[in-house]
Enzyme design. Structure first.
Site, short mmCIF file in Angstrom:
data_model
loop_
_atom_site.label_atom_id
_atom_site.label_comp_id
_atom_site.label_asym_id
_atom_site.label_seq_id
_atom_site.Cartn_x
_atom_site.Cartn_y
_atom_site.Cartn_z
CG HIS A 71 53.98 1.73 117.66
ND1 HIS A 71 53.96 0.36 117.49
CD2 HIS A 71 54.88 2.22 116.80
CE1 HIS A 71 54.81 0.05 116.53
NE2 HIS A 71 55.39 1.14 116.10
CB VAL A 77 58.11 0.54 125.76
CG1 VAL A 77 57.17 -0.30 126.62
CG2 VAL A 77 57.73 2.01 125.84
CG LEU A 111 49.83 0.92 115.77
CD1 LEU A 111 48.70 1.92 116.06
CD2 LEU A 111 51.11 1.66 115.43
#
Ligand code: PAF
Length: 290
Positions: free
Chosen positions: A37, A176, A33
């Site tokens: 995430h 992102v 992650l």
């Protein structure tokens, strides 16, 4: 935070939450992650009282010779990150739990799965569709959140939820990026240092096309030529595809763009292990300036 490893227990938990009136959100992941995430978790928290993150490296979405064995895994760190992000349940099934031995049934996706990543990874979206269907049936969420970096995956999942009559809202969350613009991906950490520097070519290509489109350029081939010029500035990048397509149907864009168009890119760059290659994807919807 609770860790659940079986479908039966997850179903029981979700049913109890639903009965108590809570909305449940699912964030499916393959672990390793990163901030991308965690932004999905944030989107999920805004839409539901309870958030489940699944961590499962799904073998059926990797083709032969792809990076299943090298896919980064770091469960302890993932659990810490989920805890810190306020996740309620982390679902970490084993392979036999998700794919009971002797299984014969798969979810097959039609035309949306054929172009772009589907062309170089012909079994990929069938594997994604199969595991996501199982995760949705196991977690029974009201809403499930996926990243827009995997734009084609998002379209495939929206379609499967509709086609299979799954009562769930599918939400796409914005990409992102690192400070230098590279889209966050668990695979970035497998890049060789020089390749990591060259990875900025993808976002530069997207920026260049977006600026040209905003300035009125509508010729598909001129935009794609611009994209290839930017990508060529990364000497070690091997182009898989750079294409303009309809952002809903994924039909190829016309010669002169009319309306929004998806610009989707995939390149291979050298990995840090000798001979390894890392496949990076990125995309942007180019809006019609008029
Ligand atoms: O995007 C991913 O990480 C995976 O494709 C998903 C949706 C978790 C299915 O394995």
């Amino acid at each position: 935070m609770r860790r659940i490893e079986t479908v039966r227990e997850l179903r029981r938990w979700s049913e109890a939450e639903r009965t108590a009136g809570a909305r449940v959100a699912l964030v499916p992941t393959m672990g390793a992650l990163h901030a991308g995430h965690l932004s999905l978790v944030e989107h999920a928290r805004r839409r539901a009282e309870r958030v489940v993150v699944s961590i499962f490296v799904n073998p059926t979405q990797f083709g032969p010779g792809e990076d299943l064995d090298h896919y980064p895994r770091d469960l302890e760190r993932d659990l810490d990150r989920c805890r810190a992000a306020g996740v309620d349940v982390v679902f970490t099934p084993g392979v036999a739990e998700m794919y009971p031995p002797g299984g014969q049934t798969r979810v097959e996706v039609g035309a949306l799965a054929e172009p772009l990543c589907g062309r170089s990874r012909p079994t990929h979206f069938g594997g994604v569709a199969t595991v996501v269907t199982k995760l949705l049936l196991a977690a029974r969420p009201h809403v499930a959140v996926f990243g827009q970096k995997d734009f084609q995956q998002l379209l495939v999942i929206r379609r499967l939820a509709r086609d299979l009559l799954l009562e769930v809202e599918i939400v796409g969350a914005p990409i992102v990026r690192e400070p230098d613009g590279v889209a966050l991906s668990s695979r970035n950490r497998n890049l060789a240092p020089a390749a990591r520097r060259q990875a900025t070519a993808l976002v530069r290509a997207l920026d260049a096309a977006e600026a040209a489109r905003a300035a009125g350029e509508r010729r598909r081939d001129a935009l794609l030529a611009l994209v290839r010029r930017e990508l060529a500035k990364a000497p070690d990048a091997e182009l898989d595809y750079a294409e303009l397509r309809d952002p809903e149907t994924l039909e190829p864009a016309r010669e002169r763009l009319a309306g929004p168009a998806l610009l989707a890119l995939a390149v291979h760059l050298p990995g840090s292990e000798p001979g390894a290659r890392v496949r990076l994807i990125d995309n942007r919807v180019l809006e019609d300036p008029s």
